[in-house]
Design a protein around this motif. Structure first.
Motif, PDB file in Angstrom:
ATOM      1  N   LYS A 299       1.013  -1.308   0.076  1.00 41.39           N
ATOM      2  CA  LYS A 299      -0.018   0.048   0.025  1.00 41.39           C
ATOM      3  C   LYS A 299       0.841   1.160   0.041  1.00 41.39           C
ATOM      4  N   TRP A 300       1.991   1.157   0.781  1.00 42.75           N
ATOM      5  CA  TRP A 300       2.861   2.435   0.966  1.00 42.75           C
ATOM      6  C   TRP A 300       3.747   2.585  -0.281  1.00 42.75           C
ATOM      7  N   GLY A 301       4.119   1.159  -1.032  1.00 46.38           N
ATOM      8  CA  GLY A 301       4.767   1.408  -2.154  1.00 46.38           C
ATOM      9  C   GLY A 301       4.061   2.241  -3.234  1.00 46.38           C
ATOM     10  N   TRP A 302       2.560   1.825  -3.341  1.00 44.04           N
ATOM     11  CA  TRP A 302       1.578   2.193  -4.453  1.00 44.04           C
ATOM     12  C   TRP A 302       1.586   3.822  -4.111  1.00 44.04           C
ATOM     13  N   ILE A 303       1.483   4.191  -2.808  1.00 43.17           N
ATOM     14  CA  ILE A 303       1.139   5.494  -2.633  1.00 43.17           C
ATOM     15  C   ILE A 303       2.557   6.310  -2.929  1.00 43.17           C
TER      16      ILE A 303
ATOM     17  N   HIS B 175      11.966   5.733  -6.823  1.00 39.54           N
ATOM     18  CA  HIS B 175      10.646   5.514  -7.626  1.00 39.54           C
ATOM     19  C   HIS B 175      11.205   3.994  -8.561  1.00 39.54           C
ATOM     20  N   GLY B 176      12.309   4.292  -9.420  1.00 37.08           N
ATOM     21  CA  GLY B 176      12.526   3.141 -10.284  1.00 37.08           C
ATOM     22  C   GLY B 176      12.833   1.877  -9.461  1.00 37.08           C
ATOM     23  N   THR B 177      13.470   1.743  -8.493  1.00 38.29           N
ATOM     24  CA  THR B 177      13.874   0.559  -7.674  1.00 38.29           C
ATOM     25  C   THR B 177      12.517   0.096  -7.015  1.00 38.29           C
TER      26      THR B 177
END
Length: 150
Positions: free
Chosen positions: A25-29, A87-89
């Motif tokens: 969820k936090w990665g998506w945000i 962002h890329g990682t």
């Protein structure tokens, strides 16, 4: 056979599943927020470098030295570097999680991604904040560089 692989829709999740779900969820945000910020930072960077002044013909060592002499542009470039690399990682981590079935291989790849991103962030940040155009100045250096470092 598929009934054995899929959990019942209302079954309670394990602690590992809850943690990973929260991370996802936090990665998506983060991907959405950093994407918006990166658009502003990148287009600002391109506008200043390509449209202001002499355009692309004006980009040389002196131009970069002048930009890195200003704290505003140092922080602008560092923010762009950090956001873009994370962002890329994070995007690559998502791809690895989606396509690598073996848990050990997946962990090795994800840790490798984050380790390389951390190394590049550290190296890039050091370059931006310790950039010294006068380092290694010789008597045969250009006149503008001699004046800048005097």
């Amino acid at each position: 056979m598929t009934a054995d692989l899929l959990a019942a829709p209302r079954s309670p999740r394990s602690a590992t599943q809850r943690r990973r779900g929260n991370l996802e969820k936090w990665g998506w945000i983060y991907m959405r927020a950093s994407g918006v910020l990166l658009i502003v930072l990148i287009f600002g960077h391109l506008f200043v470098n390509l449209m202001v002044g002499e355009g692309i013909r004006g980009i040389d060592f002196a131009f970069v030295a002048g930009k890195f002499a200003t704290p505003f542009w140092q922080w602008w470039d560092v923010a762009m570097l950090w956001l873009a690399l994370i962002h890329g990682t994070n995007g690559m981590r998502t791809i690895v999680n989606d396509y690598v079935a073996n848990e050990t291989t997946r962990k090795v790849l994800v840790y490798g991604l984050w380790a390389s991103a951390a190394f590049l962030i550290l190296l890039g940040t050091l370059v931006v904040f310790t950039f010294d155009p006068c380092l290694g100045l010789s008597s045969t250096s250009a006149d503008w560089l001699q004046e800048l470092c005097a």
